[in-house]
Scaffold this active site. Structure first.
Site, mmCIF file in Angstrom:
data_model
loop_
_atom_site.group_PDB
_atom_site.id
_atom_site.type_symbol
_atom_site.label_atom_id
_atom_site.label_comp_id
_atom_site.label_asym_id
_atom_site.label_seq_id
_atom_site.Cartn_x
_atom_site.Cartn_y
_atom_site.Cartn_z
ATOM 1 N N CYS A 48 28.973 35.955 38.606
ATOM 2 C CA CYS A 48 27.675 35.355 38.908
ATOM 3 C C CYS A 48 27.832 33.996 39.566
ATOM 4 C CB CYS A 48 26.851 35.243 37.642
ATOM 5 S SG CYS A 48 26.669 36.807 36.787
ATOM 6 N N GLN A 62 51.474 31.549 33.756
ATOM 7 C CA GLN A 62 50.753 30.971 32.629
ATOM 8 C C GLN A 62 51.633 30.762 31.402
ATOM 9 O OE1 GLN A 62 47.861 29.621 32.425
ATOM 10 N NE2 GLN A 62 47.054 30.215 34.410
#
Length: 482
Positions: free
Chosen positions: A341, A198
């Site tokens: 989720c 990154q």
């Protein structure tokens, strides 16, 4: 359609495209051959290696190209552990490393090695002192004292053979103290592997690291190219069948056109990095402020200062992460998530879990080079309505004081139990929020939940809502109202 997922894969840089097309014509031959076409290909490969090595900050003969960043990390971990097997079989990693490093650590542990895991604070950052405490110098078999955890046989492992620390986190953008950790590793005589995937587009990684890995598609190069730098003097034993290519560390025919494009784009993005960081950082700051102001019940995660300039991550209470991504995509914005989720993964993000922050309704916005203020403003205009819509689909009457729909809320005057078994996040937290004011101050709500995310999200909800988390026993999570 604004693309805000550069941390996963950056759009192809224009110079990468030019270099790729040119190399397809000039670099198709085998660079290991001595004929004219082979020599031309070898010149291209050598020039790409010199360019990439200059960008990394190492010697050209210390750098090899691999088929991916994951391949580079796996090769680095396996090679360093094998090269130092006489020293010990103890591996130290941070709790928020890329899954490629954690998978390599699990493989090492399954083979009889030991792993020490360094914790992080709520911003996702390790403390160099705690990292140093887990390093075993000189062959001592006993793990060091400290907050970190050690896995594997308690008496095995010997000295630390390798330590791993990312330069910046993939999910939340927090920059790690690589220089301080590298100094501690050098003092302990332990090589340090840095995952720089990154951060490398934004500049060289400081500190006296021993090995470094990165991936071209993170900086606008073509996919399918990684790089691995191994400093001279680091004991390294490549694993698997031998090969004469890439110093025996990355077998197989080099994808020369992609390598040339990767090196050219890395040099280009580093040259542009300072100006682009100065432009993107205020845009990310705007998102951090606006999300908190415009969206209720949201937690912006990651270090607010020591972070990459293009990443911002936030989690929304009472919202399903997968539904948020779909809704934002339908609104014209491509973002990603580290949330638990989703239908594809029913376990919380290991990064968010290690940080102890909310995992439900998680959104990562990572701006590519060239993102405009107008695109960011359009996203911020759309976000509040999207979040409201997603929350409404899950619990249209989710207001404090209501009982959980379809679930039993039972109890005495000073305690109450909510049954959320069989429901995945964010339902357990929604049901907790809806009944917390039905008990008096000092009263206890017990939430029954068999969703793994509840162990992260209920404590995080308590932190956000200034309620007291009392802990869990099995599937029962207890919260005292303040």
């Amino acid at each position: 359609m604004p693309y805000f997922d550069a941390a996963s894969a950056a759009p192809l840089h224009p110079l990468a495209r030019q270099a790729l097309l040119a190399a397809l014509d000039e670099g198709w031959a085998d660079p290991a051959r001595l004929h004219r076409e082979g020599r031309r290909a070898r010149l291209l490969l050598d020039a790409a290696r010199e360019t990439a090595a200059e960008a990394v900050g190492c010697r050209p003969d210390e750098l090899v190209f691999t088929p991916s960043g994951t391949h580079a990390l796996h090769t680095a971990v396996a090679g360093a552990l094998a090269g130092r097997r006489r020293v010990g079989r103890h591996l130290v990693v941070s709790a928020v490393e890329h899954s490629a490093v954690l998978h390599a650590a699990a493989h090492h542990e399954a083979a009889g090695g030991t792993v020490g895991e360094v914790p992080v604070d709520r911003t996702g950052r390790v403390a160099a002192e705690e990292f140093a405490e887990l390093l075993r110098a000189g062959g001592s078999a006993a793990p060091s004292e400290g907050r970190g955890t050690a896995r594997g046989p308690a008496s095995g492992g010997g000295a630390t053979a390798l330590a791993c620390l990312q330069s910046a986190n993939h999910e939340v953008g927090t920059v790690q103290p690589v220089g301080d950790v590298a100094a501690a590793c050098r003092e302990a005589g332990v090589p340090l592997l840095v995952d720089a995937a990154q951060s490398l587009p934004w500049g060289q990684v400081g500190g006296e690291w021993s090995m470094l890995a990165a991936s071209a598609h993170k900086w606008g190069g073509p996919s399918g190219v990684g790089l691995l730098a191994v400093r001279k003097g680091v004991r390294f034993a490549p694993q698997g069948p031998g090969d004469e290519r890439e110093s025996g560390r990355s077998p197989g025919f080099e994808n020369l056109p992609a390598i040339v494009a990767a090196a050219a784009s890395l040099r280009a993005v580093q040259a542009e990095a300072a100006a682009e960081a100065e432009r993107l950082r205020p845009l990310v700051d705007r998102v951090r402020r606006a999300v908190r102001d415009a969206v209720p019940d949201v937690e912006v995660v990651g270090d607010p200062l020591r972070r990459l300039p293009h990443i911002v991550t936030f989690s929304c209470l009472y919202a399903d992460g997968e539904a948020l991504l779909h809704a934002l995509d339908a609104a014209g914005f491509s973002v990603s998530s580290g949330s638990s989720c989703t239908s594809s993964t029913l376990t919380p993000s290991h990064v968010l879990r290690a940080m102890g922050v909310l995992s439900e309704g998680n959104v990562r916005v990572s701006l590519p080079r060239g993102t405009t203020a107008q695109e960011v403003d359009a996203f911020l205009d759309a976000l509040p309505g999207v979040v409201r819509s997603v929350r409404g689909q899950l619990a249209p009457q989710a207001t404090p004081g209501d009982a959980a729909p379809g679930r039993e809320a039972r109890g005495e005057e000073d305690s109450l139990t909510v049954d959320a078994l069989g429901k995945r996040c964010p339902i357990p937290v929604i049901e907790l929020a809806k009944v917390i004011d039905r008990v008096p101050v000092g009263g206890v709500v017990t939430v029954l939940s068999d969703d793994e995310a509840a162990g992260l999200d209920i404590p995080a909800w308590c932190h956000m809502r200034d309620q007291e988390y009392l802990g869990a026993e099995g599937t029962a999570y207890r919260v005292r109202r303040r």
